[in-house]
Design a protein around this motif. Sequence first.
Motif, PDB file in Angstrom:
ATOM      1  N   LEU A 132      -7.121 -23.461 -43.980  1.00  0.00           N
ATOM      2  CA  LEU A 132      -7.389 -22.533 -42.888  1.00  0.00           C
ATOM      3  C   LEU A 132      -8.609 -22.976 -42.088  1.00  0.00           C
ATOM      4  O   LEU A 132      -8.626 -22.876 -40.858  1.00  0.00           O
ATOM      5  CB  LEU A 132      -7.611 -21.121 -43.436  1.00  0.00           C
ATOM      6  N   SER A 133      -9.634 -23.486 -42.784  1.00  0.00           N
ATOM      7  CA  SER A 133     -10.830 -23.972 -42.106  1.00  0.00           C
ATOM      8  C   SER A 133     -10.491 -25.134 -41.185  1.00  0.00           C
ATOM      9  O   SER A 133     -10.980 -25.221 -40.049  1.00  0.00           O
ATOM     10  CB  SER A 133     -11.882 -24.397 -43.134  1.00  0.00           C
ATOM     11  N   VAL A 167      -9.938 -15.306 -35.222  1.00  0.00           N
ATOM     12  CA  VAL A 167     -10.090 -14.235 -36.211  1.00  0.00           C
ATOM     13  C   VAL A 167      -8.779 -14.037 -36.966  1.00  0.00           C
ATOM     14  O   VAL A 167      -7.698 -14.042 -36.362  1.00  0.00           O
ATOM     15  CB  VAL A 167     -10.510 -12.921 -35.518  1.00  0.00           C
ATOM     16  N   ALA A 168      -8.870 -13.889 -38.271  1.00  0.00           N
ATOM     17  CA  ALA A 168      -7.696 -13.656 -39.118  1.00  0.00           C
ATOM     18  C   ALA A 168      -7.585 -12.172 -39.455  1.00  0.00           C
ATOM     19  O   ALA A 168      -8.581 -11.524 -39.781  1.00  0.00           O
ATOM     20  CB  ALA A 168      -7.809 -14.464 -40.412  1.00  0.00           C
ATOM     21  N   GLU A 210      -2.387  -0.190 -47.390  1.00  0.00           N
ATOM     22  CA  GLU A 210      -3.615   0.518 -47.751  1.00  0.00           C
ATOM     23  C   GLU A 210      -4.825  -0.038 -47.003  1.00  0.00           C
ATOM     24  O   GLU A 210      -5.715   0.710 -46.599  1.00  0.00           O
ATOM     25  CB  GLU A 210      -3.849   0.391 -49.264  1.00  0.00           C
ATOM     26  N   TYR A 211      -4.843  -1.371 -46.828  1.00  0.00           N
ATOM     27  CA  TYR A 211      -6.018  -2.013 -46.250  1.00  0.00           C
ATOM     28  C   TYR A 211      -5.639  -2.943 -45.101  1.00  0.00           C
ATOM     29  O   TYR A 211      -4.590  -3.592 -45.119  1.00  0.00           O
ATOM     30  CB  TYR A 211      -6.771  -2.833 -47.315  1.00  0.00           C
ATOM     31  N   VAL A 212      -6.550  -3.008 -44.105  1.00  0.00           N
ATOM     32  CA  VAL A 212      -6.476  -4.022 -43.059  1.00  0.00           C
ATOM     33  C   VAL A 212      -7.637  -4.973 -43.307  1.00  0.00           C
ATOM     34  O   VAL A 212      -8.789  -4.542 -43.416  1.00  0.00           O
ATOM     35  CB  VAL A 212      -6.589  -3.420 -41.641  1.00  0.00           C
ATOM     36  N   LEU A 213      -7.339  -6.261 -43.420  1.00  0.00           N
ATOM     37  CA  LEU A 213      -8.336  -7.270 -43.749  1.00  0.00           C
ATOM     38  C   LEU A 213      -8.724  -8.054 -42.495  1.00  0.00           C
ATOM     39  O   LEU A 213      -7.868  -8.360 -41.659  1.00  0.00           O
ATOM     40  CB  LEU A 213      -7.782  -8.235 -44.801  1.00  0.00           C
ATOM     41  N   TYR A 214     -10.003  -8.374 -42.382  1.00  0.00           N
ATOM     42  CA  TYR A 214     -10.510  -9.110 -41.237  1.00  0.00           C
ATOM     43  C   TYR A 214     -11.422 -10.231 -41.719  1.00  0.00           C
ATOM     44  O   TYR A 214     -12.158 -10.065 -42.697  1.00  0.00           O
ATOM     45  CB  TYR A 214     -11.321  -8.195 -40.309  1.00  0.00           C
ATOM     46  N   SER A 215     -11.392 -11.358 -41.002  1.00  0.00           N
ATOM     47  CA  SER A 215     -12.249 -12.476 -41.390  1.00  0.00           C
ATOM     48  C   SER A 215     -12.254 -13.541 -40.297  1.00  0.00           C
ATOM     49  O   SER A 215     -11.276 -13.659 -39.542  1.00  0.00           O
ATOM     50  CB  SER A 215     -11.732 -13.109 -42.692  1.00  0.00           C
ATOM     51  N   PRO A 216     -13.328 -14.334 -40.232  1.00  0.00           N
ATOM     52  CA  PRO A 216     -13.207 -15.562 -39.432  1.00  0.00           C
ATOM     53  C   PRO A 216     -12.073 -16.395 -40.031  1.00  0.00           C
ATOM     54  O   PRO A 216     -11.984 -16.516 -41.261  1.00  0.00           O
ATOM     55  CB  PRO A 216     -14.561 -16.250 -39.628  1.00  0.00           C
ATOM     56  N   LEU A 217     -11.213 -16.932 -39.204  1.00  0.00           N
ATOM     57  CA  LEU A 217     -10.106 -17.732 -39.725  1.00  0.00           C
ATOM     58  C   LEU A 217     -10.616 -18.885 -40.573  1.00  0.00           C
ATOM     59  O   LEU A 217     -10.002 -19.254 -41.589  1.00  0.00           O
ATOM     60  CB  LEU A 217      -9.262 -18.268 -38.560  1.00  0.00           C
ATOM     61  N   SER A 218     -11.751 -19.441 -40.202  1.00  0.00           N
ATOM     62  CA  SER A 218     -12.269 -20.632 -40.879  1.00  0.00           C
ATOM     63  C   SER A 218     -12.612 -20.408 -42.343  1.00  0.00           C
ATOM     64  O   SER A 218     -12.681 -21.361 -43.121  1.00  0.00           O
ATOM     65  CB  SER A 218     -13.513 -21.141 -40.147  1.00  0.00           C
ATOM     66  N   ARG A 219     -12.843 -19.151 -42.723  1.00  0.00           N
ATOM     67  CA  ARG A 219     -13.157 -18.901 -44.135  1.00  0.00           C
ATOM     68  C   ARG A 219     -12.447 -17.649 -44.660  1.00  0.00           C
ATOM     69  O   ARG A 219     -12.989 -16.923 -45.496  1.00  0.00           O
ATOM     70  CB  ARG A 219     -14.675 -18.800 -44.348  1.00  0.00           C
ATOM     71  N   ALA A 220     -11.246 -17.451 -44.203  1.00  0.00           N
ATOM     72  CA  ALA A 220     -10.479 -16.276 -44.629  1.00  0.00           C
ATOM     73  C   ALA A 220     -10.084 -16.400 -46.099  1.00  0.00           C
ATOM     74  O   ALA A 220      -9.475 -17.398 -46.503  1.00  0.00           O
ATOM     75  CB  ALA A 220      -9.233 -16.116 -43.770  1.00  0.00           C
ATOM     76  N   PRO A 221     -10.383 -15.369 -46.911  1.00  0.00           N
ATOM     77  CA  PRO A 221      -9.996 -15.393 -48.328  1.00  0.00           C
ATOM     78  C   PRO A 221      -8.593 -14.813 -48.545  1.00  0.00           C
ATOM     79  O   PRO A 221      -8.279 -14.349 -49.634  1.00  0.00           O
ATOM     80  CB  PRO A 221     -11.072 -14.525 -48.982  1.00  0.00           C
TER      81      PRO A 221
END
Length: 252
Positions: A6-7, A24-25, A116-127
């Motif tokens: 992904l990074s 953004v992921a 239940e959840y919406v997840l957000y992260s920079p795409l470069s380090r999305a878990p």
Amino acid sequence: MSEDRLSNLAARLAAALELRQPPVALGFSRFIPSGMSEHTGRVPAGCRFWEDAADAAFATSAADHSLCAIGVYTHRLQESPAQQSDLMDALKVFGELGYVTAQDLATIPVLESQHEYVLYSPLSRAPFVPDVVLLFVLANQSLILSEATQQVENQNPPAMGRPACAVVPQVMNTGRAALSLGCCGARAYLDVLTDDIALFAIPGAKLEAYVERIETLANANKVLTAFHQLRRRDVENGRAPTVQESLLEMGA
């Protein structure tokens, strides 16, 4: 898809398009992935998470979206009685203004499944493996992305208006990319969503195919832009070059 992969894709995407903001992921889940923390603080609307996710990874629940009745609706989050009341009040005002009619409401995308959840992260380090990748783009970047959509999906991406958050269920439900011109609410809540910026959402499952096409098309656009600029200069100087003559002048 590994975090390293992904990074790599995020870096290639940002470089090819010369993005001002990192990709953004977004993901939807029934649990919080290991290593991710829940969001803290309060935001006026769920779209604000898009901007915050450029810098940090976090998980949100319906409670984190509590002040955004429209976002709760489009993302099919668990509504509280207060949110349902807010939604009805907002729709009443929209109707009185002629902004959203009863007929319009049926055409606004809503997520088909509930999570239940919406997840957000920079795409470069999305878990997590992203369901949607969101880009903040200029018109010239949208050009390349629309060309990529034609080649990856054999169609043009829909250009959507209000609400901006509807672009997420649009992509989730169809598995196809979409362009969002935003909405007045998102433009009020997001500093990054300036008048020259739009949103482009890519289905996570097609991210690799998109990155490959975008790299090729971005390079082609640079070469062809130089070609057309050269021909403009020559014509303005009184010449009438053939395509072959222009190519030779470019050293192609």
